[in-house]
Design an enzyme around this catalytic site. Structure first.
Site, PDB file in Angstrom:
ATOM      1  N   HIS A  64       1.108  -1.396  -0.488  1.00 25.56           N
ATOM      2  CA  HIS A  64      -0.380  -0.149  -0.050  1.00 25.56           C
ATOM      3  C   HIS A  64       0.784   1.123  -0.160  1.00 25.56           C
ATOM      4  CE1 HIS A  64      -0.478   0.963   4.634  1.00 25.56           C
ATOM      5  NE2 HIS A  64       0.652  -0.145   4.623  1.00 25.56           N
ATOM      6  N   ASP A 178       5.519   0.899   6.513  1.00 27.67           N
ATOM      7  CA  ASP A 178       4.774   0.287   6.039  1.00 27.67           C
ATOM      8  C   ASP A 178       3.519   1.468   5.868  1.00 27.67           C
ATOM      9  OD1 ASP A 178       2.354  -0.178   6.669  1.00 27.67           O
ATOM     10  OD2 ASP A 178       2.191   0.107   8.523  1.00 27.67           O
ATOM     11  N   GLU A 210      -5.306   2.366   1.994  1.00 26.52           N
ATOM     12  CA  GLU A 210      -5.024   1.072   3.088  1.00 26.52           C
ATOM     13  C   GLU A 210      -5.249   0.952   4.086  1.00 26.52           C
ATOM     14  OE1 GLU A 210      -2.693  -2.526   5.537  1.00 26.52           O
ATOM     15  OE2 GLU A 210      -2.380  -0.090   5.659  1.00 26.52           O
TER      16      GLU A 210
HETATM   17 ZN   LIG Z   1       0.660  -1.559   6.199  1.00 23.01          ZN
END
Ligand SMILES: [Zn+2]
Length: 356
Positions: A64, A178, A210
């Site tokens: 993502h 992330d 996401e």
């Molecule tokens: Zn993630």
């Protein structure tokens, strides 16, 4: 500096909170447009199609593009900005952090402020300040001032933290690992499949939104109609003080995590086992992660159509959903290697055999 560290640096430093992933999408496009066919779905997920010798199976690798951030919700008469979170924040890590408000007249620097501790009672000081008590200070003195800087409700706010190579060169620190790490994984996998035989078509996908509910995973899976899918993600590192091994298993430097359970997915058993045996065959270090909380794009993709065999491969990461995460570059490299080896052999018979 190796090319993949440079790629990670570019991706991590790009601004792209949920719903505002444009700069990350442009970067992915720049890296892959000369070697893949690029499409963008109506929500903004980018799909890079790399042809192999066979049209099927259609193999989706999703990372993502969005990072956790904030959005301007209200501008006070005093020139201070109230905000709403985009994605999951822990109030404790937000205070006194630098941010950038992405206004229509360009980037405006600011800081997350609150009532000073000197003015709090001893009791109040022991408590975590809640996000709803915080504001962004851009140095404005009135709402008119804020307006003149080109800021209005709905504008995204991105955290400020620049990518750093730590003293041990394999250790990397930055915001938005992330899941820019996942974006870098599929970009590298596609680059390394150049000139290599693979009996399938690979779709590297940078998904949108996401962090606010796996939204881009739905539309991009509808677009691709995958036969098998991997989410390239971070996994929660459990190697810091105060974490029991039974709580979080992943250790930096011990290879990518094969996620056997999370809050959104029980992976396809045969795909899981195929991944483990491929890692063993090629001597690629790997570890297992099992938790019941959290979810990834694979949680949405595996429910596409009549079901898609899916698995999450995670790069162990410390301090996710904060200004700074830490990864070991070797884990990233091994995640790429593992996916490349799987894709080299993943033909239609093998994928048909994944069915329960
Ligand atoms: Zn993630």
């Amino acid at each position: 500096m190796s090319d993949s560290v440079q790629l990670l640096e570019e991706l991590v430093n790009a601004s792209g909170v949920s719903g505002f992933e444009g700069p990350v999408r442009d970067l992915i496009k720049r890296h892959l447009e000369s070697i893949t066919n690029i499409e963008i779905d109506n929500l903004g997920s980018i799909i890079a199609q790399k042809e192999g010798s066979d049209e099927k199976p259609r193999v989706m690798i999703a990372g993502h593009m969005d990072e956790v951030g904030l959005m301007v919700s209200h501008i006070g008469k005093d020139g201070f900005i109230k905000f709403q979170p985009l994605g999951g924040w822990w109030d404790q890590v937000m205070l006194a952090q630098r941010v950038t408000v992405m206004g229509s007249k360009g980037e405006v620097p600011g800081v997350i402020g609150s009532k000073p501790p000197h003015l709090l009672s001893p009791e109040e000081r022991k408590k975590v300040v809640e996000m709803k008590e915080m504001f962004v200070d851009i140095g404005a003195s009135s709402d008119e001032d804020v307006k003149k800087m080109g800021i209005k409700p709905g504008d995204p706010i991105v955290v400020v933290s620049s990518f750093t190579r730590m003293r041990k060169e394999n250790m990397l620190m930055g915001k938005a690992l992330d899941d820019r790490v996942g974006c870098a994984v599929f970009i590298e996998v596609i680059k390394r499949l150049q000139g290599v035989d693979h009996p399938n078509t690979v779709f590297g996908v940078g998904t949108v939104q996401e962090e606010v509910g796996l939204r881009g995973a739905k539309t991009s899976a509808d677009f691709i109609n995958p036969d098998v899918a991997f989410a390239a993600e971070v996994s929660i590192a459990g190697d810091t003080p105060g974490v029991a091994e039974s709580e979080a298993q992943a250790r930096l430097g011990k290879g990518p995590s094969i996620v056997v359970l999370d809050g959104s997915l029980i992976p396809n058993t045969k795909l899981r086992d195929l991944t483990v045996s491929t890692a063993e065959e090629h001597g690629i270090p790997h570890q297992f992660q099992a938790g019941i909380r959290g979810g990834t794009d694979a949680g949405r993709i595996h429910l596409h159509g009549i079901g898609v065999p899916s698995l999450v491969i995670g790069v162990p990461t410390r301090y996710i959903h904060s200004h700074v995460g830490v990864i070991d570059h070797n884990d990233f490299e091994n995640a790429v290697k593992l996916l490349v080896e799987i894709i080299k052999k993943l033909d239609i018979n093998m994928v048909n055999g994944l069915r329960p």
